[in-house]
Design a protein around this motif. Structure first.
Motif, PDB file in Angstrom:
ATOM      1  N   VAL A  15       0.865  -1.175   0.000  1.00 36.16           N
ATOM      2  CA  VAL A  15       0.000   0.000   0.000  1.00 36.16           C
ATOM      3  C   VAL A  15       0.899   1.220   0.000  1.00 36.16           C
ATOM      4  O   VAL A  15       1.787   1.344   0.841  1.00 36.16           O
ATOM      5  N   HIS A  16       0.672   2.091  -0.944  1.00 33.48           N
ATOM      6  CA  HIS A  16       1.572   3.231  -1.129  1.00 33.48           C
ATOM      7  C   HIS A  16       0.747   4.489  -1.343  1.00 33.48           C
ATOM      8  O   HIS A  16      -0.270   4.460  -2.023  1.00 33.48           O
ATOM      9  N   GLY A  17       1.187   5.594  -0.781  1.00 33.15           N
ATOM     10  CA  GLY A  17       0.541   6.883  -1.008  1.00 33.15           C
ATOM     11  C   GLY A  17       1.332   7.695  -2.005  1.00 33.15           C
ATOM     12  O   GLY A  17       2.557   7.638  -2.033  1.00 33.15           O
ATOM     13  N   ARG A  18       0.647   8.454  -2.823  1.00 28.57           N
ATOM     14  CA  ARG A  18       1.353   9.242  -3.839  1.00 28.57           C
ATOM     15  C   ARG A  18       2.224  10.314  -3.209  1.00 28.57           C
ATOM     16  O   ARG A  18       3.147  10.827  -3.819  1.00 28.57           O
ATOM     17  N   LEU A  19       1.951  10.661  -1.947  1.00 29.30           N
ATOM     18  CA  LEU A  19       2.750  11.665  -1.250  1.00 29.30           C
ATOM     19  C   LEU A  19       3.924  11.075  -0.475  1.00 29.30           C
ATOM     20  O   LEU A  19       4.685  11.820   0.135  1.00 29.30           O
ATOM     21  N   HIS A  44      -3.182   5.026   1.206  1.00 28.11           N
ATOM     22  CA  HIS A  44      -3.401   4.980   2.656  1.00 28.11           C
ATOM     23  C   HIS A  44      -3.565   6.346   3.318  1.00 28.11           C
ATOM     24  O   HIS A  44      -4.313   6.461   4.274  1.00 28.11           O
ATOM     25  N   GLN A  45      -2.915   7.374   2.815  1.00 28.12           N
ATOM     26  CA  GLN A  45      -3.132   8.704   3.390  1.00 28.12           C
ATOM     27  C   GLN A  45      -4.286   9.422   2.705  1.00 28.12           C
ATOM     28  O   GLN A  45      -5.015  10.173   3.328  1.00 28.12           O
ATOM     29  N   GLU A  46      -4.439   9.178   1.428  1.00 29.60           N
ATOM     30  CA  GLU A  46      -5.457   9.877   0.666  1.00 29.60           C
ATOM     31  C   GLU A  46      -6.861   9.343   0.923  1.00 29.60           C
ATOM     32  O   GLU A  46      -7.833  10.082   0.897  1.00 29.60           O
ATOM     33  N   GLN A  47      -6.977   8.042   1.168  1.00 29.57           N
ATOM     34  CA  GLN A  47      -8.283   7.395   1.365  1.00 29.57           C
ATOM     35  C   GLN A  47      -8.180   6.359   2.480  1.00 29.57           C
ATOM     36  O   GLN A  47      -8.268   5.157   2.233  1.00 29.57           O
ATOM     37  N   LEU A  54      -9.559  -2.433   2.479  1.00 31.54           N
ATOM     38  CA  LEU A  54      -8.691  -3.306   1.687  1.00 31.54           C
ATOM     39  C   LEU A  54      -7.874  -4.225   2.589  1.00 31.54           C
ATOM     40  O   LEU A  54      -7.801  -5.439   2.358  1.00 31.54           O
ATOM     41  N   ILE A  55      -7.273  -3.663   3.629  1.00 22.33           N
ATOM     42  CA  ILE A  55      -6.463  -4.477   4.544  1.00 22.33           C
ATOM     43  C   ILE A  55      -7.331  -5.528   5.226  1.00 22.33           C
ATOM     44  O   ILE A  55      -6.947  -6.693   5.340  1.00 22.33           O
ATOM     45  N   ARG A  56      -8.526  -5.140   5.665  1.00 23.37           N
ATOM     46  CA  ARG A  56      -9.430  -6.110   6.287  1.00 23.37           C
ATOM     47  C   ARG A  56      -9.805  -7.220   5.307  1.00 23.37           C
ATOM     48  O   ARG A  56      -9.900  -8.390   5.690  1.00 23.37           O
TER      49      ARG A  56
END
Length: 71
Positions: A15-19, A44-47, A54-56
């Motif tokens: 899981v990666h954030g664009r920021l 993960h930071q954006e949504q 997703l993780i669940r």
């Protein structure tokens, strides 16, 4: 099942954030593509709610697979 065969069946969730500044998203997407059961997702930071869902979802699949494997 030998040790080297076992790790191949373990899901890998990237899981990666664009920021994210430390690791470019391309690194995570490449790792996910190379992992036998890899998945790559941005957000993960954006949504955070979507990422939590997703993780669940992934954990539920792993739990179901593990239960079936040891039954």
């Amino acid at each position: 099942m030998g040790r080297s065969a076992g790790w191949r069946s373990v899901p890998a969730l990237f899981v990666h954030g664009r920021l994210d500044a430390e690791i470019p998203p391309g690194v995570s997407s490449t790792l996910a593509a190379l992992a036998p059961n890899g998945e790559f997702h941005l957000a993960h930071q954006e949504q955070p709610a979507a990422v939590n869902a997703l993780i669940r979802s992934v954990l539920a699949r792993v739990a179901t697979s593990a239960t079936a494997a040891f039954s």
